[in-house]
Scaffold this active site. Structure first.
Site, short mmCIF file in Angstrom:
data_model
loop_
_atom_site.label_atom_id
_atom_site.label_comp_id
_atom_site.label_asym_id
_atom_site.label_seq_id
_atom_site.Cartn_x
_atom_site.Cartn_y
_atom_site.Cartn_z
N THR A 172 42.73 3.44 90.94
CA THR A 172 44.01 2.89 91.48
C THR A 172 44.30 1.63 90.88
OG1 THR A 172 44.14 3.94 93.54
CG2 THR A 172 45.14 2.10 93.48
N ARG A 200 49.98 14.95 99.91
CA ARG A 200 49.29 13.82 100.75
C ARG A 200 49.49 12.62 100.15
NH1 ARG A 200 45.62 9.62 98.80
NH2 ARG A 200 44.24 9.10 100.13
N GLY A 202 48.51 8.25 100.22
CA GLY A 202 47.62 7.39 100.71
C GLY A 202 48.18 6.00 100.98
N ASP A 203 47.17 4.99 101.14
CA ASP A 203 47.78 3.77 101.43
C ASP A 203 48.63 3.01 100.34
OD1 ASP A 203 45.42 3.58 100.06
OD2 ASP A 203 45.26 1.34 100.22
N THR A 223 42.62 -1.32 97.24
CA THR A 223 41.93 0.20 96.74
C THR A 223 40.89 0.80 97.58
OG1 THR A 223 41.05 1.33 94.68
CG2 THR A 223 40.61 -1.00 94.92
N GLY A 224 40.88 2.13 97.53
CA GLY A 224 39.73 2.87 98.25
C GLY A 224 40.03 3.99 98.97
N GLY A 226 42.19 5.85 100.98
CA GLY A 226 43.56 5.63 101.52
C GLY A 226 43.59 5.79 103.08
N1 ASP Z 1 43.78 4.09 97.95
C1 ASP Z 1 43.94 5.13 97.22
C2 ASP Z 1 44.67 6.36 97.87
O1 ASP Z 1 43.93 6.70 98.89
C3 ASP Z 1 42.91 5.52 96.17
C4 ASP Z 1 42.37 4.63 95.49
O2 ASP Z 1 42.41 3.48 95.61
O3 ASP Z 1 41.49 4.68 94.52
O4 ASP Z 1 45.59 7.16 97.49
#
Ligand code: ASP
Length: 304
Positions: A172, A200, A202-203, A223-224, A226
Site C-alpha cells: 500500500t 472486502r 481494509g483500513d 499500512t498493514g 487492515g
Molecule cells: N492496509 C491495507 C489493507 O488492509 C493493506 C496494506 O497496507 O498493505 O487493505
C-alpha cells in the site's frame, strides 16, 4: 510561509528481513521512493497546499507496479482488482473510494470527492459512475494487472491464505504533509490484500482508520493488516492521543505501533506529521518502504 514544510511517504510494510532482501532491488526501490517524494516536495517548495503534495506523491506511487496501488494492485480471490483510496485535509475535508477498477489514479478520484460538498465516500459501481460523470477516463482493468500479482494470487490460492506474506510483496502507498502554512494532509491508496474476499475493504480508505488529518494534531497514513487497523481506528487514535491526551507524536505512535498493535496481530506501520513539521515513521513489520524530507534537510529514504 511561517511554518516549516515536512513530507513523508510510504510504500507499504514489507515482510522480508534485510538479510534476505536483494540489495540491488533495495537501491532501485529507494530511488523510486525518492522520485515520488520529489513530486510532493516540489508542491510544498512552491508554497502549494499539503493536500496537493500528498496527492502528487501517492499518484506517482500508484504508477509504479512494484507497489500495491493503481497499476500493480493485488488481485482478489476472483482474480479481480479492487482499489481503495482516501485523502484528508487537516481542515476536515475528505474523500474516499473503495472497490474501484476503472480509474487510473484512485487517489485523484478520492481527491475529487474531497472537493465535493456533502459527499465523502463512494464504493464500487456508484464510485465508477461518479468518476465518469466527473470526466475521469475509463481504463481497462487489465491496466492494473501485472504478471507478478497473478503469480502471487496463484500462490495464495495454493496455500489458501489471504496474505501480506508473499516474498516479493510491496505494499500500500501513502503520504503525509505539513505545508508552509501549517496545514496538514494525508492520503493512502491500496489494492488491499491478495486473495481477499470480493468486496472486502481494509483500513486504507476509511477515514480515521488508515487515513486521517486534523490541523490541531497530526496527519497519519497507515499500512498493514487492515482489519486490525480498522478495529483500533488507528489513525484517529494517534490524533486523539495528541489532542486529548497531550502525548507527543513520537510517544503516541510508538505506543500504538510497537505495543498495542503487535498484541492484536496488527503487523504494519504508519507515517505521521504535526503542524510543527515533526515527522514520525514507525513500523513493527520487518520493513517499511519510506522516504521523507524536512525543510532543513535533504530527502532521505529507508526500507528497514
Ligand atoms: N492496509 C491495507 C489493507 O488492509 C493493506 C496494506 O497496507 O498493505 O487493505
Amino acid at each position: 510561509m511561517g511554518h516549516r514544510p515536512a513530507l513523508a511517504l510510504h510504500g507499504g510494510a514489507g515482510v522480508l528481513p534485510q538479510e534476505r532482501f536483494p540489495s540491488d532491488l533495495a537501491d532501485s526501490l529507494q530511488a523510486e521512493l525518492l522520485r515520488c517524494l520529489a513530486e510532493g516536495w516540489a508542491v510544498l517548495h512552491a508554497g502549494g497546499p499539503a493536500v496537493e503534495a500528498v496527492c502528487a506523491c501517492v499518484a506517482a506511487l500508484e504508477n509504479i507496479p512494484w507497489f500495491n496501488a493503481g497499476h500493480g494492485a493485488v488481485l482478489n480471490a476472483d482474480g479481480r482488482v479492487e482499489c481503495d483510496a482516501a485523502v484528508m485535509a487537516g481542515d476536515g475535508r475528505c474523500g474516499a473510494v473503495a472497490g474501484i477498477r476503472s480509474v487510473r489514479q484512485p487517489v485523484h478520484l478520492a481527491r475529487r470527492l474531497l472537493e465535493e460538498p456533502g459527499l465523502v465516500f463512494l464504493a464500487g459501481a456508484g464510485a465508477e459512475a461518479y468518476a465518469r460523470r466527473e470526466g475521469f477516463e475509463a481504463v481497462e482493468e487489465s491496466y492494473f494487472v501485472t504478471a507478478q500479482r497473478q503469480q502471487e494470487l496463484a500462490q495464495a490460492r495454493k496455500t489458501g491464505t489471504v496474505s501480506l506474506d508473499t516474498a516479493e510483496r510491496f505494499g500500500t502507498v501513502g503520504a503525509v504533509a505539513c505545508d508552509g502554512q501549517g496545514r496538514l494532509a494525508a492520503a493512502t491508496s491500496t489494492g488491499g490484500l491478495t486473495n481477499k474476499i470480493p468486496g472486502r475493504i481494509g483500513d486504507s480508505p476509511v477515514i480515521g482508520a488508515g487515513t486521517y488529518a486534523c490541523d490541531d494534531s497530526c496527519a497519519v497514513s497507515c499500512t498493514g493488516i487492515g482489519e486490525v487497523f480498522l478495529r483500533q481506528v488507528v489513525a484517529h487514535d494517534i490524533a486523539a492521543r495528541l489532542r486529548y491526551g497531550g502525548q507527543s507524536l513520537k510517544a503516541a505512535v510508538e505506543t500504538v505501533v510497537l505495543d498495542e498493535l503487535p498484541a492484536l496481530g496488527g503487523e504494519g506501520g504508519l507515517i505521521a506529521v504535526t503542524p510543527a513539521g515533526e515527522l514520525v515513521l514507525c513500523h513493527n513489520s520487518p520493513s517499511l518502504y519510506r522516504a521523507w524530507q524536512r525543510a532543513d534537510g535533504p530527502p532521505q529514504a529507508a526500507i528497514f
